[in-house]
Design a protein around this motif. Structure first.
Motif, PDB file in Angstrom:
ATOM      1  N   LEU A  40       0.828  -1.216   0.000  1.00 10.48           N
ATOM      2  CA  LEU A  40       0.000   0.000   0.000  1.00 10.48           C
ATOM      3  C   LEU A  40       0.859   1.260   0.000  1.00 10.48           C
ATOM      4  CD1 LEU A  40      -2.839  -1.160   2.386  1.00 10.48           C
ATOM      5  CD2 LEU A  40      -3.063  -0.584  -0.048  1.00 10.48           C
ATOM      6  N   ARG A  41       1.981   1.228   0.689  1.00 10.89           N
ATOM      7  CA  ARG A  41       2.892   2.387   0.673  1.00 10.89           C
ATOM      8  C   ARG A  41       3.456   2.608  -0.731  1.00 10.89           C
ATOM      9  NH1 ARG A  41       4.510  -0.030   5.695  1.00 10.89           N
ATOM     10  NH2 ARG A  41       3.495   1.106   7.368  1.00 10.89           N
ATOM     11  N   ARG A  42       3.729   1.505  -1.431  1.00  8.17           N
ATOM     12  CA  ARG A  42       4.214   1.606  -2.810  1.00  8.17           C
ATOM     13  C   ARG A  42       3.130   2.226  -3.694  1.00  8.17           C
ATOM     14  NH1 ARG A  42       5.151  -3.727  -4.241  1.00  8.17           N
ATOM     15  NH2 ARG A  42       6.690  -3.749  -2.591  1.00  8.17           N
ATOM     16  N   ILE A  43       1.887   1.798  -3.504  1.00  8.20           N
ATOM     17  CA  ILE A  43       0.760   2.359  -4.273  1.00  8.20           C
ATOM     18  C   ILE A  43       0.579   3.832  -3.936  1.00  8.20           C
ATOM     19  CG2 ILE A  43      -1.747   2.258  -4.585  1.00  8.20           C
ATOM     20  CD1 ILE A  43      -1.457  -0.844  -4.110  1.00  8.20           C
ATOM     21  N   GLU A  44       0.725   4.174  -2.664  1.00 12.36           N
ATOM     22  CA  GLU A  44       0.645   5.581  -2.260  1.00 12.36           C
ATOM     23  C   GLU A  44       1.717   6.397  -2.973  1.00 12.36           C
ATOM     24  OE1 GLU A  44       0.563   8.233   1.845  1.00 12.36           O
ATOM     25  OE2 GLU A  44       1.604   6.310   1.846  1.00 12.36           O
ATOM     26  N   GLY A  45       2.914   5.837  -3.086  1.00 12.48           N
ATOM     27  CA  GLY A  45       3.992   6.512  -3.809  1.00 12.48           C
ATOM     28  C   GLY A  45       3.643   6.706  -5.279  1.00 12.48           C
ATOM     29  N   GLN A  46       2.976   5.705  -5.868  1.00 10.54           N
ATOM     30  CA  GLN A  46       2.548   5.845  -7.260  1.00 10.54           C
ATOM     31  C   GLN A  46       1.533   6.981  -7.395  1.00 10.54           C
ATOM     32  OE1 GLN A  46       1.516   1.537  -7.656  1.00 10.54           O
ATOM     33  NE2 GLN A  46       2.504   1.733  -9.652  1.00 10.54           N
ATOM     34  N   ALA A  47       0.611   7.083  -6.451  1.00  9.63           N
ATOM     35  CA  ALA A  47      -0.393   8.152  -6.501  1.00  9.63           C
ATOM     36  C   ALA A  47       0.272   9.518  -6.334  1.00  9.63           C
ATOM     37  CB  ALA A  47      -1.460   7.931  -5.432  1.00  9.63           C
ATOM     38  N   ARG A  48       1.229   9.602  -5.443  1.00  9.52           N
ATOM     39  CA  ARG A  48       1.964  10.866  -5.287  1.00  9.52           C
ATOM     40  C   ARG A  48       2.747  11.200  -6.554  1.00  9.52           C
ATOM     41  NH1 ARG A  48       1.865  12.660   0.058  1.00  9.52           N
ATOM     42  NH2 ARG A  48       1.283  11.037   1.526  1.00  9.52           N
ATOM     43  N   GLY A  49       3.268  10.158  -7.199  1.00  5.25           N
ATOM     44  CA  GLY A  49       3.967  10.353  -8.468  1.00  5.25           C
ATOM     45  C   GLY A  49       3.028  10.928  -9.522  1.00  5.25           C
ATOM     46  N   LEU A  50       1.794  10.483  -9.518  1.00  4.87           N
ATOM     47  CA  LEU A  50       0.798  11.042 -10.447  1.00  4.87           C
ATOM     48  C   LEU A  50       0.596  12.534 -10.186  1.00  4.87           C
ATOM     49  CD1 LEU A  50      -1.795   8.142 -10.443  1.00  4.87           C
ATOM     50  CD2 LEU A  50      -0.630   9.056 -12.460  1.00  4.87           C
ATOM     51  N   GLN A  51       0.508  12.890  -8.917  1.00  5.27           N
ATOM     52  CA  GLN A  51       0.355  14.308  -8.576  1.00  5.27           C
ATOM     53  C   GLN A  51       1.533  15.122  -9.100  1.00  5.27           C
ATOM     54  OE1 GLN A  51       0.024  13.861  -4.298  1.00  5.27           O
ATOM     55  NE2 GLN A  51      -2.180  14.261  -4.381  1.00  5.27           N
ATOM     56  N   ARG A  52       2.741  14.607  -8.892  1.00  2.23           N
ATOM     57  CA  ARG A  52       3.931  15.316  -9.376  1.00  2.23           C
ATOM     58  C   ARG A  52       3.920  15.446 -10.890  1.00  2.23           C
ATOM     59  NH1 ARG A  52       6.285  12.422  -5.302  1.00  2.23           N
ATOM     60  NH2 ARG A  52       6.943  10.758  -6.703  1.00  2.23           N
ATOM     61  N   MET A  53       3.494  14.371 -11.560  1.00  2.00           N
ATOM     62  CA  MET A  53       3.456  14.406 -13.024  1.00  2.00           C
ATOM     63  C   MET A  53       2.518  15.514 -13.514  1.00  2.00           C
ATOM     64  SD  MET A  53       3.420  10.312 -13.859  1.00  2.00           S
ATOM     65  CE  MET A  53       3.780  10.386 -15.624  1.00  2.00           C
ATOM     66  N   VAL A  54       1.376  15.657 -12.868  1.00  2.00           N
ATOM     67  CA  VAL A  54       0.431  16.711 -13.255  1.00  2.00           C
ATOM     68  C   VAL A  54       1.025  18.079 -12.934  1.00  2.00           C
ATOM     69  CG1 VAL A  54      -1.844  17.717 -12.788  1.00  2.00           C
ATOM     70  CG2 VAL A  54      -1.603  15.232 -13.087  1.00  2.00           C
ATOM     71  N   GLU A  55       1.616  18.217 -11.739  1.00  2.00           N
ATOM     72  CA  GLU A  55       2.243  19.488 -11.363  1.00  2.00           C
ATOM     73  C   GLU A  55       3.322  19.892 -12.359  1.00  2.00           C
ATOM     74  OE1 GLU A  55       3.610  18.701  -7.406  1.00  2.00           O
ATOM     75  OE2 GLU A  55       1.647  19.092  -6.506  1.00  2.00           O
ATOM     76  N   GLU A  56       4.040  18.913 -12.895  1.00  2.00           N
ATOM     77  CA  GLU A  56       5.149  19.172 -13.810  1.00  2.00           C
ATOM     78  C   GLU A  56       4.723  19.170 -15.274  1.00  2.00           C
ATOM     79  OE1 GLU A  56       7.993  16.176 -12.728  1.00  2.00           O
ATOM     80  OE2 GLU A  56       8.252  16.998 -10.712  1.00  2.00           O
ATOM     81  N   ASP A  57       3.412  19.149 -15.524  1.00  2.00           N
ATOM     82  CA  ASP A  57       2.866  19.176 -16.887  1.00  2.00           C
ATOM     83  C   ASP A  57       3.435  18.087 -17.789  1.00  2.00           C
ATOM     84  OD1 ASP A  57       1.092  21.374 -16.542  1.00  2.00           O
ATOM     85  OD2 ASP A  57       2.815  22.739 -16.645  1.00  2.00           O
ATOM     86  N   VAL A  58       3.500  16.879 -17.260  1.00  2.00           N
ATOM     87  CA  VAL A  58       3.971  15.727 -18.029  1.00  2.00           C
ATOM     88  C   VAL A  58       2.933  15.392 -19.100  1.00  2.00           C
ATOM     89  CG1 VAL A  58       4.533  13.253 -17.836  1.00  2.00           C
ATOM     90  CG2 VAL A  58       5.367  14.867 -16.117  1.00  2.00           C
ATOM     91  N   TYR A  59       3.372  14.820 -20.184  1.00  2.00           N
ATOM     92  CA  TYR A  59       2.530  14.445 -21.320  1.00  2.00           C
ATOM     93  C   TYR A  59       1.393  13.525 -20.859  1.00  2.00           C
ATOM     94  CZ  TYR A  59       1.407  12.684 -26.024  1.00  2.00           C
ATOM     95  OH  TYR A  59       0.779  12.341 -27.189  1.00  2.00           O
ATOM     96  N   CYS A  60       0.190  13.774 -21.365  1.00  2.00           N
ATOM     97  CA  CYS A  60      -1.030  13.064 -20.955  1.00  2.00           C
ATOM     98  C   CYS A  60      -0.882  11.545 -21.004  1.00  2.00           C
ATOM     99  CB  CYS A  60      -2.209  13.455 -21.849  1.00  2.00           C
ATOM    100  SG  CYS A  60      -2.567  15.202 -21.885  1.00  2.00           S
TER     101      CYS A  60
END
Length: 118
Positions: A40-60
């Motif tokens: 679950l901590r790994r999944i939480e890290g993936q979700a946080r990674g998604l947030q960072r990707m959006v913040e950094e305007d990563v390709y859709c």
């Protein structure tokens, strides 16, 4: 809202573990609790990674790829938890028989139904 949707909404609003079993262990997953928490901590890290990707305007498409990976990780966790529930909680209720058996089987079927709809 259908009866099933209303029931699902009620389930979602209840505190974790607020069902007939009282919410306190040991449960089927208890012996693997550390592994589940790590997952679950790994999944939480993936979700946080998604947030960072959006913040950094990563390709859709790159974000969608990560969403897919996160979704698969959650589904895999859910299936592992379901397997442990069937092998422990439901099996125990079947051994005891009576109304508890029917309740646990119905509860498991409702959980499976929710997983299939997600």
């Amino acid at each position: 809202m259908t009866t099933t949707e209303a029931h699902d909404a009620d389930d979602a609003q209840q505190a974790p573990g607020a069902h007939a079993h009282g919410g306190h262990g040991p449960h089927g997953y208890s012996k693997n609790k550390a592994d589940h928490l790590k997952r679950l901590r790994r999944i939480e890290g993936q979700a946080r990674g998604l947030q960072r990707m959006v913040e950094e305007d990563v390709y859709c498409i790159d974000i969608l790829t990560q969403v897919s990976a996160t979704t698969k990780a959650l589904q895999s966790f859910a299936l592992a938890l379901l397997q442990e529930h069937l092998g422990h909680c439901v099996a125990e209720a079947i051994e005891e028989g009576g109304p508890a058996m029917d309740e646990k089987v119905t509860e498991a079927m409702a959980a499976i139904s929710r997983l299939l709809r997600s």
